[in-house]
Design a protein around this motif. Structure first.
Motif, PDB file in Angstrom:
ATOM      1  N   ARG A  66       0.839  -1.189   0.000  1.00  0.00           N
ATOM      2  CA  ARG A  66       0.000   0.000   0.000  1.00  0.00           C
ATOM      3  C   ARG A  66       0.880   1.248   0.000  1.00  0.00           C
ATOM      4  O   ARG A  66       2.040   1.193   0.371  1.00  0.00           O
ATOM      5  CB  ARG A  66      -0.915   0.013   1.229  1.00  0.00           C
ATOM      6  CG  ARG A  66      -1.868  -1.160   1.303  1.00  0.00           C
ATOM      7  CD  ARG A  66      -2.825  -0.988   2.474  1.00  0.00           C
ATOM      8  NE  ARG A  66      -3.687  -2.138   2.646  1.00  0.00           N
ATOM      9  CZ  ARG A  66      -4.669  -2.198   3.551  1.00  0.00           C
ATOM     10  NH1 ARG A  66      -4.884  -1.158   4.356  1.00  0.00           N
ATOM     11  NH2 ARG A  66      -5.415  -3.276   3.657  1.00  0.00           N
ATOM     12  N   ASN A  73      -1.850   8.353  -0.293  1.00  0.00           N
ATOM     13  CA  ASN A  73      -2.316   9.210  -1.382  1.00  0.00           C
ATOM     14  C   ASN A  73      -2.250  10.694  -0.997  1.00  0.00           C
ATOM     15  O   ASN A  73      -2.246  11.567  -1.852  1.00  0.00           O
ATOM     16  CB  ASN A  73      -3.724   8.836  -1.844  1.00  0.00           C
ATOM     17  CG  ASN A  73      -4.785   9.088  -0.788  1.00  0.00           C
ATOM     18  OD1 ASN A  73      -4.535   9.692   0.267  1.00  0.00           O
ATOM     19  ND2 ASN A  73      -5.997   8.622  -1.050  1.00  0.00           N
ATOM     20  N   ARG A 132     -12.418   1.173   1.126  1.00  0.00           N
ATOM     21  CA  ARG A 132     -11.990   1.836  -0.100  1.00  0.00           C
ATOM     22  C   ARG A 132     -10.474   1.921  -0.176  1.00  0.00           C
ATOM     23  O   ARG A 132      -9.868   1.691  -1.236  1.00  0.00           O
ATOM     24  CB  ARG A 132     -12.600   3.239  -0.159  1.00  0.00           C
ATOM     25  CG  ARG A 132     -12.296   3.986  -1.456  1.00  0.00           C
ATOM     26  CD  ARG A 132     -13.039   5.303  -1.531  1.00  0.00           C
ATOM     27  NE  ARG A 132     -12.539   6.278  -0.557  1.00  0.00           N
ATOM     28  CZ  ARG A 132     -13.169   6.641   0.537  1.00  0.00           C
ATOM     29  NH1 ARG A 132     -14.358   6.107   0.827  1.00  0.00           N
ATOM     30  NH2 ARG A 132     -12.654   7.536   1.359  1.00  0.00           N
ATOM     31  N   HIS A 133      -9.842   2.230   0.946  1.00  0.00           N
ATOM     32  CA  HIS A 133      -8.382   2.294   0.967  1.00  0.00           C
ATOM     33  C   HIS A 133      -7.765   0.928   0.685  1.00  0.00           C
ATOM     34  O   HIS A 133      -6.787   0.818  -0.067  1.00  0.00           O
ATOM     35  CB  HIS A 133      -7.908   2.817   2.324  1.00  0.00           C
ATOM     36  CG  HIS A 133      -7.793   4.306   2.373  1.00  0.00           C
ATOM     37  ND1 HIS A 133      -6.856   4.967   3.132  1.00  0.00           N
ATOM     38  CD2 HIS A 133      -8.498   5.277   1.738  1.00  0.00           C
ATOM     39  CE1 HIS A 133      -6.978   6.263   2.979  1.00  0.00           C
ATOM     40  NE2 HIS A 133      -7.976   6.484   2.141  1.00  0.00           N
ATOM     41  N   LYS A 169      -9.072  -1.534  -0.976  1.00  0.00           N
ATOM     42  CA  LYS A 169      -9.330  -1.892  -2.385  1.00  0.00           C
ATOM     43  C   LYS A 169      -8.376  -1.166  -3.316  1.00  0.00           C
ATOM     44  O   LYS A 169      -7.922  -1.732  -4.324  1.00  0.00           O
ATOM     45  CB  LYS A 169     -10.782  -1.549  -2.740  1.00  0.00           C
ATOM     46  CG  LYS A 169     -11.154  -1.848  -4.189  1.00  0.00           C
ATOM     47  CD  LYS A 169     -12.601  -1.460  -4.449  1.00  0.00           C
ATOM     48  CE  LYS A 169     -12.969  -1.726  -5.917  1.00  0.00           C
ATOM     49  NZ  LYS A 169     -14.377  -1.332  -6.194  1.00  0.00           N
ATOM     50  N   ASN A 170      -8.056   0.084  -2.983  1.00  0.00           N
ATOM     51  CA  ASN A 170      -7.188   0.900  -3.846  1.00  0.00           C
ATOM     52  C   ASN A 170      -5.719   0.884  -3.415  1.00  0.00           C
ATOM     53  O   ASN A 170      -4.919   1.687  -3.907  1.00  0.00           O
ATOM     54  CB  ASN A 170      -7.706   2.339  -3.865  1.00  0.00           C
ATOM     55  CG  ASN A 170      -9.065   2.459  -4.522  1.00  0.00           C
ATOM     56  OD1 ASN A 170      -9.318   1.814  -5.533  1.00  0.00           O
ATOM     57  ND2 ASN A 170      -9.947   3.268  -3.945  1.00  0.00           N
TER      58      ASN A 170
END
Length: 293
Positions: A135, A138, A286-287, A289-290
């Motif tokens: 990860r 962002n 969401r984090h 998944k991305n």
């Protein structure tokens, strides 16, 4: 192009020369390095004054210990007007030789960027590993309001202009999350931030590290949410979502480790504000998944 480097020191004799060696080993930069060592109340003979005499640095000794947040602000106030980029290096960290040149190049490409952050190598008694692997951060303002994605100010280079309008009054009684407050303060002005996967920092993980004092870190974050979020014109929902994220993290940790204390604590958050906890659950999903921290 001038740089301002601020290194707060408190009982730092074991680390300071390694940190300074990394500063003066920087490659590919032009201009002057304005390096300020802020001795934060370390008593003699434990201070570092005798260890830094061969380095071209400015030494400021505070009579009492005020904490790293105050020390960084003191150092910032000492920087000459010619400084264009600033960095706060922790006494126990060390930069790689391309830290300043590579992050400067990133900031020079986009004037809307208030700061740029790099990846880091974590070193501890068991070996070393790269901080961000599966990860990555962002650094969007909307996400940083919910959870900090950086571990240290040492991994960041800051545009000086992004610091000039900050209205700090030294009001942070609990240490630990002062760097999170700094990122939020910069982004709240409308600046953006960016991250590079380049590993440009060695972060030394040891028993005395601030991140190990989790209860103090939690108090520091809570204080920022209650007292600084309104000053930064963040909303009641921002405060609720942060607390919902804390609650959801407790629930996840409690289920994963079968720790009843964490589970009950998280469920208490859920009872008080189920909407915020559910929103935080979706935020974490969401984090994940991305592939965001």
């Amino acid at each position: 192009m001038d740089y301002g480097i601020v290194i707060p020191v408190y009982y730092g004799r074991s680390f300071i020369q390694r940190a300074l060696d990394s500063v003066f080993a920087q490659e590919g930069i032009s201009g002057h390095l304005n390096v300020f060592i802020i001795e934060d109340g370390t008593p003699e003979p434990e201070d570092v004054k005798d260890l830094i005499t061969t380095y071209p640095v400015h030494y400021v000794k505070l009579a009492e210990n005020h904490g790293v947040f105050y020390a960084r602000f003191v150092g910032l106030s000492q920087l000459p007007s010619t400084v264009e980029f600033c960095a706060f290096l922790d006494q126990d960290d060390a930069w790689h030789s391309q830290f300043l040149s590579h992050l400067t190049a990133i900031l020079m490409q986009d004037e809307t960027l208030g700061f740029a952050a790099c990846n880091a190598r974590i070193l501890n008694a068991h070996g070393n590993y790269i901080l961000y692997q599966d990860r990555r951060p962002n650094l969007l303002f909307t996400d940083l309001k919910v959870a900090n994605q950086l571990i240290s100010p040492s991994q960041v280079l800051i545009r000086r202009k992004a610091l000039e309008k900050l209205n700090w009054d030294m009001d942070l009684p609990y240490p630990g999350a002062d760097d999170w407050l700094l990122w939020l303060s910069i982004l709240s002005q409308g600046y953006q931030a960016t991250y590079t996967d380049e590993v440009l920092l060695d972060y030394y993980d040891h028993a005395a590290g601030a991140h190990h004092r989790k209860h103090i870190m939690a108090k520091s974050e809570e204080y920022i949410v209650e007292h600084w979020f309104p000053r930064l014109r963040l909303t009641k929902w921002d405060q609720r979502l942060y607390k919902g994220r804390i609650g959801w993290d407790h629930i996840v940790q409690g289920l994963r480790t079968k720790n009843l204390h964490h589970l009950v604590k998280g469920l208490n958050y859920l009872v008080r504000d189920p909407i915020a906890v559910n929103a935080a659950r979706q935020f974490r999903r969401r984090h994940r998944k991305n592939h965001i921290v």
